[in-house]
Design a protein around this motif. Structure first.
Motif, PDB file in Angstrom:
ATOM      1  N   MET A   1      -1.533  49.905 -74.207  1.00 35.20           N
ATOM      2  CA  MET A   1      -0.344  49.622 -75.022  1.00 35.20           C
ATOM      3  C   MET A   1      -0.763  49.347 -76.462  1.00 35.20           C
ATOM      4  O   MET A   1      -0.190  49.885 -77.409  1.00 35.20           O
ATOM      5  CB  MET A   1       0.384  48.408 -74.417  1.00 35.20           C
ATOM      6  N   MET A   2      -1.783  48.485 -76.616  1.00 34.51           N
ATOM      7  CA  MET A   2      -2.279  48.193 -77.967  1.00 34.51           C
ATOM      8  C   MET A   2      -2.731  49.481 -78.656  1.00 34.51           C
ATOM      9  O   MET A   2      -2.499  49.674 -79.840  1.00 34.51           O
ATOM     10  CB  MET A   2      -3.456  47.205 -77.884  1.00 34.51           C
ATOM     11  N   GLY A   3      -3.350  50.337 -77.850  1.00 31.79           N
ATOM     12  CA  GLY A   3      -3.825  51.610 -78.390  1.00 31.79           C
ATOM     13  C   GLY A   3      -2.673  52.432 -78.935  1.00 31.79           C
ATOM     14  O   GLY A   3      -2.751  52.984 -80.027  1.00 31.79           O
ATOM     15  N   ALA A   4      -1.574  52.459 -78.161  1.00 35.41           N
ATOM     16  CA  ALA A   4      -0.409  53.242 -78.588  1.00 35.41           C
ATOM     17  C   ALA A   4       0.135  52.712 -79.903  1.00 35.41           C
ATOM     18  O   ALA A   4       0.481  53.479 -80.800  1.00 35.41           O
ATOM     19  CB  ALA A   4       0.668  53.207 -77.502  1.00 35.41           C
ATOM     20  N   VAL A   5       0.197  51.387 -80.027  1.00 36.23           N
ATOM     21  CA  VAL A   5       0.703  50.785 -81.266  1.00 36.23           C
ATOM     22  C   VAL A   5      -0.213  51.154 -82.432  1.00 36.23           C
ATOM     23  O   VAL A   5       0.246  51.543 -83.508  1.00 36.23           O
ATOM     24  CB  VAL A   5       0.818  49.252 -81.120  1.00 36.23           C
ATOM     25  N   SER A   6      -1.511  51.065 -82.177  1.00 38.92           N
ATOM     26  CA  SER A   6      -2.479  51.390 -83.225  1.00 38.92           C
ATOM     27  C   SER A   6      -2.347  52.845 -83.652  1.00 38.92           C
ATOM     28  O   SER A   6      -2.394  53.170 -84.835  1.00 38.92           O
ATOM     29  CB  SER A   6      -3.889  51.102 -82.702  1.00 38.92           C
ATOM     30  N   ARG A   7      -2.147  53.751 -82.688  1.00 33.64           N
ATOM     31  CA  ARG A   7      -2.042  55.174 -83.016  1.00 33.64           C
ATOM     32  C   ARG A   7      -0.748  55.464 -83.767  1.00 33.64           C
ATOM     33  O   ARG A   7      -0.724  56.246 -84.722  1.00 33.64           O
ATOM     34  CB  ARG A   7      -2.131  56.013 -81.732  1.00 33.64           C
ATOM     35  N   PHE A   8       0.351  54.815 -83.318  1.00 42.40           N
ATOM     36  CA  PHE A   8       1.617  54.958 -84.028  1.00 42.40           C
ATOM     37  C   PHE A   8       1.458  54.459 -85.462  1.00 42.40           C
ATOM     38  O   PHE A   8       1.888  55.106 -86.419  1.00 42.40           O
ATOM     39  CB  PHE A   8       2.697  54.162 -83.283  1.00 42.40           C
ATOM     40  N   TRP A   9       0.786  53.319 -85.590  1.00 39.90           N
ATOM     41  CA  TRP A   9       0.591  52.719 -86.911  1.00 39.90           C
ATOM     42  C   TRP A   9      -0.239  53.635 -87.805  1.00 39.90           C
ATOM     43  O   TRP A   9       0.052  53.804 -88.993  1.00 39.90           O
ATOM     44  CB  TRP A   9      -0.063  51.351 -86.741  1.00 39.90           C
ATOM     45  N   ALA A  10      -1.260  54.244 -87.214  1.00 38.88           N
ATOM     46  CA  ALA A  10      -2.110  55.176 -87.966  1.00 38.88           C
ATOM     47  C   ALA A  10      -1.267  56.283 -88.579  1.00 38.88           C
ATOM     48  O   ALA A  10      -1.371  56.617 -89.757  1.00 38.88           O
ATOM     49  CB  ALA A  10      -3.156  55.780 -87.036  1.00 38.88           C
ATOM     50  N   MET A  11      -0.383  56.834 -87.751  1.00 32.07           N
ATOM     51  CA  MET A  11       0.465  57.947 -88.174  1.00 32.07           C
ATOM     52  C   MET A  11       1.413  57.486 -89.275  1.00 32.07           C
ATOM     53  O   MET A  11       1.613  58.184 -90.271  1.00 32.07           O
ATOM     54  CB  MET A  11       1.260  58.405 -86.940  1.00 32.07           C
ATOM     55  N   LEU A  12       1.995  56.314 -89.064  1.00 30.93           N
ATOM     56  CA  LEU A  12       2.980  55.790 -90.021  1.00 30.93           C
ATOM     57  C   LEU A  12       2.334  55.561 -91.386  1.00 30.93           C
ATOM     58  O   LEU A  12       2.865  55.983 -92.410  1.00 30.93           O
ATOM     59  CB  LEU A  12       3.551  54.483 -89.464  1.00 30.93           C
ATOM     60  N   ILE A 223       2.954  60.481 -82.340  1.00 28.75           N
ATOM     61  CA  ILE A 223       3.036  61.311 -83.547  1.00 28.75           C
ATOM     62  C   ILE A 223       4.475  61.339 -84.056  1.00 28.75           C
ATOM     63  O   ILE A 223       4.739  61.130 -85.238  1.00 28.75           O
ATOM     64  CB  ILE A 223       2.539  62.743 -83.263  1.00 28.75           C
ATOM     65  N   MET A 224       5.412  61.542 -83.142  1.00 30.31           N
ATOM     66  CA  MET A 224       6.816  61.650 -83.548  1.00 30.31           C
ATOM     67  C   MET A 224       7.298  60.347 -84.199  1.00 30.31           C
ATOM     68  O   MET A 224       7.842  60.369 -85.308  1.00 30.31           O
ATOM     69  CB  MET A 224       7.690  61.974 -82.335  1.00 30.31           C
ATOM     70  N   LEU A 225       7.088  59.229 -83.508  1.00 28.43           N
ATOM     71  CA  LEU A 225       7.582  57.957 -84.053  1.00 28.43           C
ATOM     72  C   LEU A 225       6.904  57.633 -85.378  1.00 28.43           C
ATOM     73  O   LEU A 225       7.542  57.166 -86.315  1.00 28.43           O
ATOM     74  CB  LEU A 225       7.362  56.823 -83.040  1.00 28.43           C
TER      75      LEU A 225
END
Lengths: 373, 314
Positions: A1-12, A223-225
Motif C-alpha cells: 500500500m505504501m508502495g502504491a502511494v509512493s508511486r502515485f506521488w512520484a507520478m504526481l 499512473i492514471m491517478l
C-alpha cells in the motif's frame, strides 16, 4: 500500500514539474478560461437589441399609440411593420421577416380603463427562445411604465392591469442571462480538462518515455491517478476564477453553499479528466487524441442544455445528454448558484457525475497497454 | 517458480524457446539462454537481429508468443511486476524526461521504486555520477555521454539485482565508453548481473560471456575464447599489392567463408581448413602477396557466422 502511494506521488510530482515547465500551457490555463468567459458572456447577449418587430393594431386608441411609442423609444425593438390585417401579421412572422410580433386587440383601452386585465398577444420566433424570452420580460416593463406615465393605469397599484399572453404557437422561453455564466463554467471546464489529459499517455508514447515507465514497477491505476491529480487542482482554480468573475463582474448570485459547489465541481472535473485520459489510452498519437477530444466537446455544447433547452430535445438526445457530465453539472451549478439548492437536491446529479467518472476510469485502466506488444 | 531458482542456484536468467513475431515475421525464434549471477553477459548481433525484443521479453515489456522461463527466479509471463521491481532497464533511446532536471528524474525513479528516501538517494546518485553542481540542469540539455551516464545512474539507483542495457554506448565517445565499462565492471564486482547488448567487438571482449544472435536465432555463446574456438575458423593474413581485387576474387571462391580488410592486410577465413587451403593455393605462389597463418579474431568469427546464418535464412 505504501508502495502504491509512493508511486502515485512520484507520478504526481513529475506531472506537476512538467506542467510548471510548460509555460505556454500554464499561461493558457489561466488566461483562456477567463478570456472565454468574458468573450462569451458579452457576445451571447440575451438582451437583444433592434429585434425586428411587427405590430398588429386592431384598434386606434391612445393606449395603443402609447405602447407603440414606448416600443419605438426602446432600442430592444425595431418596429418594421404596423399592420391591421391578421393574415399579413402571420405571414411576416412565418417568413422570418420579423422575429417578434405584438397584437393590440380591439377594445384594449376600454378594457384597460375598466380594469378587466386585457391581454396583449405576443408572438416570438421560436428559433431564438432566449432572445424572445428576454424581449418578453423587457416588454412588460416598457409597457407598464408607458401606460402608467400616460395615466391609463394607476402607477402604485400592485394589481396586474394587463396581461402579456404568449401566442400558443410559439415558445415563450423564459430564459435568464444569469444562466450563461453557470453554463459557460461547465463548458470551459469540459474543454480545458479534456484537452490536458487527452494528451498525457500519447505524449509519453511519442517521446519514448513510455518504454522506461512501463519497465518500472508502476501500475495503470497509479499512473492514471498521478496524471489526473495535478489537473484537478488546475480545474478547481479555474472554477474559482470563473465563479469569482461571475459573481463580482456579471452579478451572478451565489445563493447556495460554496462548499457544495466545490465538491460537485471536483467530481465534474475528475469525470472530464478521466474521459480525456481514457481517450489518451485509446489513441495512437497526440493528433488522434486531440481529434477525439474535439469530437466529444461538440455534443457537450449542443445537447447538454447549455446552448439549447434540454427539455426541448427528443428523448434519444436527452438520453445521450444524460451521459455527458456537463448536462448534470450545468443543472447543479444553476441550482446551487441561482436557486440555492442544498445537499439533498444534489444527490441524483452528484451520483451521475461520480458514476460517469468511475466508468471513464474503468475504461482507461482496462485500455491502458501495460506492454509494448 | 521458487523451485526453479533453487534448482539453478545462481542462474539469474533462464529462458527456453522464446519466440516472438511481429506481423508474421519471427523476430526472435526459439531462443534459449542462461545467465549466471554476477556475470557481464554480452549480447551481440547485427541490427534487427532481435536483441532488443529479447531484452524486452525478459523484463515483461513484451509477452513471448511461445517459450517460457524465469528472470531472477520469477516467471517472465506471470510475475513481471516482481521482475520489474528488481531489474534496471536502460533503453536504447534516451527515455528519461527531458523536461525534468537531473535531480527530478532521479527522484521520480526513486519514488516509483519506493526507495525509502528518494531525495537522499537522488543526491547520492548525483554525487556518484559526478554530476554535483549540475543537478538542476534539464536532462534534455545534457550531451550524449552524460545522458547515458544519467540513464545508467537512474537504472542502478533502486539497487536492482539485474541490469538490462540495450546498446548503452551507441554514439558515445571512446573515453566515455571506457568509463562506462569501468562502472559496469565495478557494479558486477558487487554482485550485480548485467546483460548488455552491443555492436562493438572491443566491448564484447570486456564481457565474461557473450552470445551472438542473428535473424532471431542464438548462434553461439560462451566466453570469448570458447566462441572463437568453437567456430573452428582457420584464418590467413595476406599483405601485398592489389588487395582489393584479390578480396573480390577470393570472396567468390568456394571454401572461403570470410574476407575482411584489416588495415593494410586482408583476413581470409573458412571453417574447412583443407578447402580453404585449396582455395588460396593458386594465390599463394603470387610473389607480390605474403601469406601468414593467423588467429581468428572475434570479429572474424561473427562475420563468418553472420554470412552463414544469412545463407541459412534466405
Amino acid at each position: 500500500m505504501m508502495g502504491a502511494v509512493s508511486r502515485f506521488w512520484a507520478m504526481l510530482v513529475k506531472e506537476f514539474i512538467q506542467l510548471k515547465r510548460d509555460r505556454v500551457t500554464l499561461t493558457t490555463m489561466i488566461t483562456v478560461p477567463l478570456m472565454q468567459l468574458f468573450l462569451f458572456t458579452y457576445a451571447i447577449n440575451t438582451n437583444p437589441k433592434h429585434l425586428p418587430t411587427a405590430v398588429l393594431v386592431q384598434e386606434s386608441s391612445d393606449a395603443g399609440r402609447s405602447i407603440l411609442a414606448a416600443m419605438r423609444n426602446s432600442d430592444y425593438f425595431d418596429i418594421r411593420h404596423v399592420v391591421a390585417d391578421e393574415a399579413e401579421f402571420d405571414r411576416l412572422l412565418q417568413s422570418g421577416e420579423v422575429l417578434f410580433a405584438i397584437e393590440i386587440p380591439a377594445n384594449f383601452e376600454r378594457s384597460l380603463r375598466r380594469g378587466e386585465t386585457p391581454a396583449l398577444l405576443v408572438a416570438a420566433d421560436a428559433t431564438d427562445p432566449i432572445a424572445a424570452g428576454s424581449a418578453m420580460s423587457a416588454l412588460n416593463a416598457f409597457i407598464t411604465s408607458a401606460l402608467t406615465r400616460d395615466r391609463f393605469i394607476p402607477g402604485s397599484s400592485e394589481a396586474t392591469t394587463f396581461e402579456l399572453r404568449a401566442h400558443p404557437r410559439y415558445n415563450p422561453a423564459g430564459s435568464s442571462q444569469l444562466n450563461i455564466v453557470p453554463g459557460l463554467l461547465g463548458t470551459i471546464l469540459t474543454m480545458t480538462m479534456l484537452i490536458y489529459t487527452s494528451l498525457s499517455v500519447t505524449r509519453e508514447l511519442e517521446r519514448g518515455t513510455m518504454e522506461s515507465l512501463l519497465a518500472m514497477p508502476i501500475g495503470p491505476v497509479e499512473i492514471m491517478l498521478g496524471k489526473i491529480a495535478p489537473y484537478l487542482l488546475v480545474g478547481l482554480l479555474q472554477t474559482a476564477a470563473i465563479i469569482a468573475a461571475g459573481y463580482y463582474i456579471f452579478g451572478v448570485p451565489m445563493l447556495g453553499s460554496l462548499t457544495l459547489l466545490a465538491i460537485m465541481s471536483f467530481f465534474f472535473i475528475a469525470a472530464n479528466l478521466s474521459i480525456g485520459y481514457s481517450f489518451s489510452t485509446v489513441a495512437q498519437n497526440q493528433l488522434q487524441s486531440m481529434q477525439m477530444a474535439i469530437m466529444f466537446i461538440m455534443p457537450n455544447i449542443i445537447i447538454s442544455g447549455f446552448a439549447f433547452p434540454f427539455s426541448g430535445m427528443p428523448n434519444w438526445a436527452q438520453w445521450l445528454g444524460q451521459c455527458l457530465p456537463l448536462t448534470h453539472y450545468i443543472r447543479i451549478v444553476r441550482s446551487i448558484m441561482l436557486k440555492g439548492a442544498g445537499w439533498d437536491d444534489m444527490r441524483v446529479e452528484g451520483l451521475w457525475l461520480v458514476g460517469l467518472m468511475l466508468f471513464a476510469m474503468l475504461v482507461a485502466v482496462r485500455r491502458f497497454r501495460q506492454t509494448l506488444d | 517458480m521458487t523451485s526453479t531458482a533453487q534448482v539453478n542456484g545462481d542462474v539469474v536468467i533462464d529462458v527456453r524457446g522464446l519466440t516472438k513475431s511481429f506481423g508474421g515475421r519471427a523476430v526472435v525464434n526459439n531462443l534459449s539462454m542462461q545467465v549466471r549471477r554476477g556475470q557481464i553477459y554480452g549480447f551481440l548481433g547485427p541490427n534487427g537481429s532481435g536483441k532488443t525484443t529479447t531484452i524486452r521479453m525478459l523484463c515483461g515489456l513484451l509477452t513471448p508468443d511461445s517459450g517460457e522461463g524465469t528472470c531472477l527466479g520469477f516467471d517472465i509471463r506471470k510475475q513481471s511486476k516482481s521482475i520489474k521491481r528488481r531489474v534496471g532497464y536502460m533503453t536504447q533511446r534516451f527515455s528519461l524526461y527531458t523536461d525534468l532536471s537531473i535531480r527530478e528524474n532521479l527522484e521520480f525513479v526513486g519514488r516509483v521504486f519506493s526507495v525509502p528516501d528518494p531525495r537522499g538517494a537522488a543526491q547520492a546518485a548525483i554525487q556518484r555520477l559526478g554530476l554535483s553542481g549540475r543537478e538542476n540542469q534539464l536532462a534534455g540539455e545534457l550531451s550524449g555521454g552524460w545522458k547515458q551516464r544519467l540513464a545508467l545512474g537512474a537504472c542502478t539507483m533502486p539497487s536492482p539485482e539485474l541490469l538490462l542495457l540495450d546498446e548503452p554506448t551507441a554514439g558515445v565517445d571512446p573515453k566515455a565508453r571506457r568509463e562506462f565499462w569501468n562502472e559496469i565492471h565495478a557494479l558486477a564486482a558487487d554482485g550485480l548481473t548485467v546483460l548488455v547488448s552491443t555492436h562493438y567487438m572491443d566491448e564484447a571482449e570486456r564481457c565474461h560471456e557473450i552470445a551472438y544472435i542473428a535473424y532471431g536465432e542464438l548462434l553461439t555463446h560462451g566466453t570469448v575464447e570458447e566462441v572463437v574456438k568453437s567456430a573452428g575458423l582457420t584464418t590467413w593474413r595476406v599483405t601485398g599489392a592489389k588487395l582489393q581485387s584479390l578480396s573480390i576474387a577470393l570472396a567468390a571462391t568456394p571454401g572461403v567463408e570470410m574476407v575482411a580488410p584489416f588495415g593494410a592486410s586482408l583476413h581470409v577465413g573458412g571453417r574447412d581448413a583443407k578447402a580453404l587451403e585449396a582455395a588460396i593455393s593458386g594465390y599463394r605462389s603470387d610473389p607480390s602477396l605474403k601469406w601468414t597463418p593467423d588467429e581468428a579474431s572475434l570479429e572474424d568469427v561473427f562475420i563468418s557466422l553472420m554470412s552463414s546464418a544469412q545463407d541459412n535464412f534466405q
